[in-house]
Design an enzyme around this catalytic site. Structure first.
Site, PDB file in Angstrom:
ATOM      1  N   GLU A 190       0.815  -1.225   0.000  1.00 45.78           N
ATOM      2  CA  GLU A 190       0.000   0.000   0.000  1.00 45.78           C
ATOM      3  C   GLU A 190       0.850   1.278   0.000  1.00 45.78           C
ATOM      4  O   GLU A 190       0.853   2.047   0.969  1.00 45.78           O
ATOM      5  CB  GLU A 190      -0.947  -0.008   1.200  1.00 45.78           C
ATOM      6  CG  GLU A 190      -1.999  -1.090   1.104  1.00 45.78           C
ATOM      7  CD  GLU A 190      -2.899  -1.167   2.328  1.00 45.78           C
ATOM      8  OE1 GLU A 190      -2.544  -0.588   3.377  1.00 45.78           O
ATOM      9  OE2 GLU A 190      -3.942  -1.818   2.236  1.00 45.78           O
TER      10      GLU A 190
ATOM     11  N   GLU B  75      -6.909  -7.901  -0.404  1.00 43.07           N
ATOM     12  CA  GLU B  75      -7.224  -7.856   1.031  1.00 43.07           C
ATOM     13  C   GLU B  75      -8.633  -7.323   1.232  1.00 43.07           C
ATOM     14  O   GLU B  75      -9.014  -6.321   0.616  1.00 43.07           O
ATOM     15  CB  GLU B  75      -6.307  -6.873   1.779  1.00 43.07           C
ATOM     16  CG  GLU B  75      -4.880  -7.275   1.953  1.00 43.07           C
ATOM     17  CD  GLU B  75      -4.110  -6.197   2.739  1.00 43.07           C
ATOM     18  OE1 GLU B  75      -4.721  -5.469   3.541  1.00 43.07           O
ATOM     19  OE2 GLU B  75      -2.900  -6.083   2.511  1.00 43.07           O
TER      20      GLU B  75
HETATM   21  C1  GAL Z   1      -4.288  -3.055   5.205  1.00 45.06           C
HETATM   22  C2  GAL Z   1      -2.840  -3.501   5.303  1.00 45.06           C
HETATM   23  C3  GAL Z   1      -2.694  -4.782   6.108  1.00 45.06           C
HETATM   24  C4  GAL Z   1      -3.497  -4.701   7.369  1.00 45.06           C
HETATM   25  C5  GAL Z   1      -4.921  -4.402   6.996  1.00 45.06           C
HETATM   26  C6  GAL Z   1      -5.905  -4.450   8.139  1.00 45.06           C
HETATM   27  O1  GAL Z   1      -4.414  -1.730   4.839  1.00 45.06           O
HETATM   28  O2  GAL Z   1      -2.292  -3.691   4.029  1.00 45.06           O
HETATM   29  O3  GAL Z   1      -1.346  -5.006   6.375  1.00 45.06           O
HETATM   30  O4  GAL Z   1      -2.957  -3.719   8.176  1.00 45.06           O
HETATM   31  O5  GAL Z   1      -4.984  -3.138   6.400  1.00 45.06           O
HETATM   32  O6  GAL Z   1      -5.839  -3.386   8.983  1.00 45.06           O
END
Ligand code: GAL
Length: 673
Positions: free
Chosen positions: A153, A312
């Site tokens: 990110e 994700e």
């Molecule tokens: C995303 C990040 C993950 C984890 C997730 C949940 O933005 O890439 O590593 O932190 O949020 O909070």
């Protein structure tokens, strides 16, 4: 040519971030056993493991990662392997403290969280290139490797650094972009408030100033910060392409989160082999599935319509909002399959096993603290089965009905200080128009303002404050050639330097819209106006009004009160073969719906009758057929009209006429023919 699909992945992607370094090795075997039970096809590994892989400068420990990759390979789980460059080890920062980024006010961040990176720092670049090279040399042809996941990110949590290295880098960037200091002075309008520079060397980042700084400088700094992060992505990507040929390289985007607006994803989309996205539900009282649909549509658009991958999302609640509700039963599947309907080649999560320690221990996971005797686990296993049943949709493309013009750079410019009203928020208008289109059951493609629009029957411009002359010509030509355009207020105001277009507002849109705007007249907080139209139509509006002067446009709705009473509120202009609508105030959802209904009629888009609100229907089509996804976000059973009979893939049943869609359920019909 690198491939654009994960190597060796023969199913839809299903799995999540896997952080085995947080667990003893005996848990790893159990992990792989459970992954098989749930039908996991791919996991993302190693994203945060630089400190373990290189415990001291030039000393490497790959043994544990070798064992993890081998175990996953034996278990038939493909690997999306991270380059761990989002968190350098503490020894690196102690040796190079200036690699920690600096805020506008001069505060330098400390080690101890994540993403603390100055992207201009030469030592960081060298160390990142080194660890990426080591990983690529070791795992570039590992049989488990499906794709590379660079960094994590970009752009969050630090969107820009204001240190001295960045200052020097910014000057080089300006020299390339403008050539001379005079050109910078001209672009930024430094004649205002005596800000003229006589040498590029005098220019600093837009650090803290007593009052508002130069908007052109602020806008260019956002461009610079975005380009600098992208330089580092390209550096890693090129190493991976060289040492691991044929394996696609990605980095996970966050396309639609308004908190993460610092990257120009149109540019990033062209750099990755496969577009991937992270999406989390923002539980602020609005309908979360609408924001999800918008994120998915935006991601697909950044991918140029090609298949992309949701890398994700959360199995249930997150832990970084003020209040973090659990997902309702079935919501994880609805969320996942809504992304799939809109082009994702699977559904991946953060994370596989819920951490016991660290900042995210209360963030849900596929294997929760409570283990496999939990609702979340049962739903994970069920979702794995559903994705298996949908395998044949791989490679098909989502069908869109309308286009929305979208530009991150315009959003950056719009968010600068000292605008006519702080209540006007470009993102709010984009969300509101998207929601109105969603409620008409229209699927949206987002399009860059200078891209070819000729295939779109209806183009909506919710808030495009910054518009180049080229974008204006593009949109005007689109209308002349028969398109239908809808433009909302405060669009087409400035050029790429945040300089107001010459002549009357809305500069490059005047011809298409057949009007000028003499003056903005934003409303006070809480103040409302009514707009009225033919047949007694009456709608509420707030935030913004304007003195619109038609030059060929007809007035459709009129302000009934306020300073602009009796003047045009909504207009329609016939130009060439097409039609252009303009709305000069912030309409509520009822007004927007009525406006978009009229515009859809002009565009020849038939209403999607018979579909209840919050029943989402989206199509994917390709060589393997046409697939209708129906998602019921309501607590009431629904019926969805089918244009052809077909086979429902999740139940295996035949479907014809009106598809039964139980409350909260998802159905995917392969239509015959
Ligand atoms: C995303 C990040 C993950 C984890 C997730 C949940 O933005 O890439 O590593 O932190 O949020 O909070």
């Amino acid at each position: 040519m690198p491939d654009t699909t994960p190597r060796g992945l023969t199913r839809l992607a299903f799995g999540g971030d896997y952080n085995p370094e947080q667990w003893p090795e005996d848990v790893w075997r159990e992990d792989v056993r459970l992954m098989r039970e749930a039908g996991v096809s791919m996991v993302s590994v190693g994203i945060f493991s630089w400190a373990l892989l290189e415990p001291a400068p030039g000393e490497y420990d790959f043994g544990w990662l070798d064992r993890v990759l081998d175990l996953l390979h034996e278990g038939g789980v493909r690997v999306d392997l991270g380059t761990p460059t989002v968190v350098p080890p503490v020894w690196f920062y102690r040796a190079h403290p200036e690699a920690l980024p600096v805020r506008e006010d001069g505060t330098r961040y400390e080690f101890g969280s994540r993403g603390a990176i100055c992207h201009s720092n030469a030592d960081y670049r060298a160390a990142a290139a080194n660890i990426t090279t080591r990983l690529a040399e070791r795992y570039g042809d590992h049989p488990a490797l499906a794709m590379w996941h660079v960094h994590n990110e970009y752009g969050v949590p630090v969107s820009a650094c204001y240190c001295d290295s960045c200052a020097a880098h910014f000057r080089r960037w300006l020299a390339t972009a403008y050539g001379t200091v005079d050109a910078v002075n001209e672009a930024w309008g430094t004649a205002f408030w005596g800000q003229r520079y006589t040498d590029l060397e005098q220019i600093n980042p837009p650090r803290v100033t007593p009052t508002v700084g130069n908007p052109g400088q602020a806008l260019d700094y956002r461009r610079f910060a975005d380009a600098t992060a992208r330089e580092n992505f390209r550096m890693e990507r090129d190493i991976l392409h060289r040492l691991s040929p044929g394996v696609p390289v990605t980095t996970n985007f966050m396309t639609a989160l308004s908190q993460c607006d610092s990257l120009d994803y149109w540019a990033w989309g062209r750099e990755v082999d496969l577009v991937t996205n992270d999406h989390y539900l923002i539980t602020d009282g609005r309908r979360t599935h609408v924001n999800l649909a918008m994120a998915a549509d935006l991601t697909r658009s950044v991918a140029g319509g090609a298949p992309w991958l949701l890398l994700e999302h959360s199995p249930s609640g997150v832990n970084w909002q003020p209040r973090n509700p659990a997902k309702a039963p079935g919501q994880m599947a609805r969320n996942s399959l809504a992304h799939v309907a809109r082009g994702s080649e699977g559904a991946m999560f953060f994370q596989w096993r819920q951490s016991r320690r660290g900042a995210e221990k209360f963030h849900s996971a596929m294997v929760p603290h409570g283990g496999t005797g939990t609702r979340v686990w049962r739903e994970v296993v069920e979702l794995g089965g559903s994705l298996d049943a949908l395998n044949e949709i791989r490679g098909t493309r989502t069908v869109a009905d309308v286009a929305v013009l979208w530009d991150w750079q315009s959003w950056w410019a719009q968010n600068l200080d000292w605008r006519p009203s702080e209540d006007h928020n470009a993102r709010e208008r984009a969300d509101a128009f998207y929601e109105a289109l969603y409620d008409r059951h229209l699927t949206v493609d987002f399009v860059h303002p200078e891209a070819d629009l000729s295939a779109c029957p209806l183009v909506v411009v919710p808030a495009l404050y910054l518009m180049t002359e080229a974008a204006g010509r593009n949109v005007t030509r689109y209308v002349e050639n028969g398109g239908t355009l809808v433009v909302s207020y405060f669009s087409g105001i400035v050029d790429e330097h945040d300089a107001v277009h010459d002549g009357a507002y809305p500069g490059p849109l005047r011809d298409a819209l057949g009007l000028t705007v003499e003056e903005f007249s934003p409303l006070l907080q809480g103040e409302r106006v009514r707009v009225t139209g033919p047949g007694g139509a009456e709608f509420d509006a707030d935030v913004w009004t304007e003195f619109v002067v038609p030059h060929g446009a007809e007035t459709v709705w009129t302000y009934a009160d306020g300073l602009t009473a009796g003047r045009p509120a909504v207009t329609r202009h016939r130009l060439g073969e097409g039609t252009a609508w303009y709305v000069s105030t912030r309409l509520g959802q009822a007004g927007l719906d009525a406006l978009l209904g009229r515009a859809a009629e002009d565009a020849g888009i038939a209403p999607r009758d018979g579909l209840p609100r919050d029943v989402e229907v989206v199509r994917r089509t390709g060589e393997s057929g046409t697939f209708l996804f129906a998602i019921n976000h309501t607590a009431t059973d629904a019926k969805v009209p089918l244009e052809a009979p077909g086979t429902e893939l999740l139940t295996g049943e035949r479907a014809a006429g009106r598809l039964a869609l139980p409350a909260g359920a998802v159905r995917v019909v392969r239509l015959d023919g």
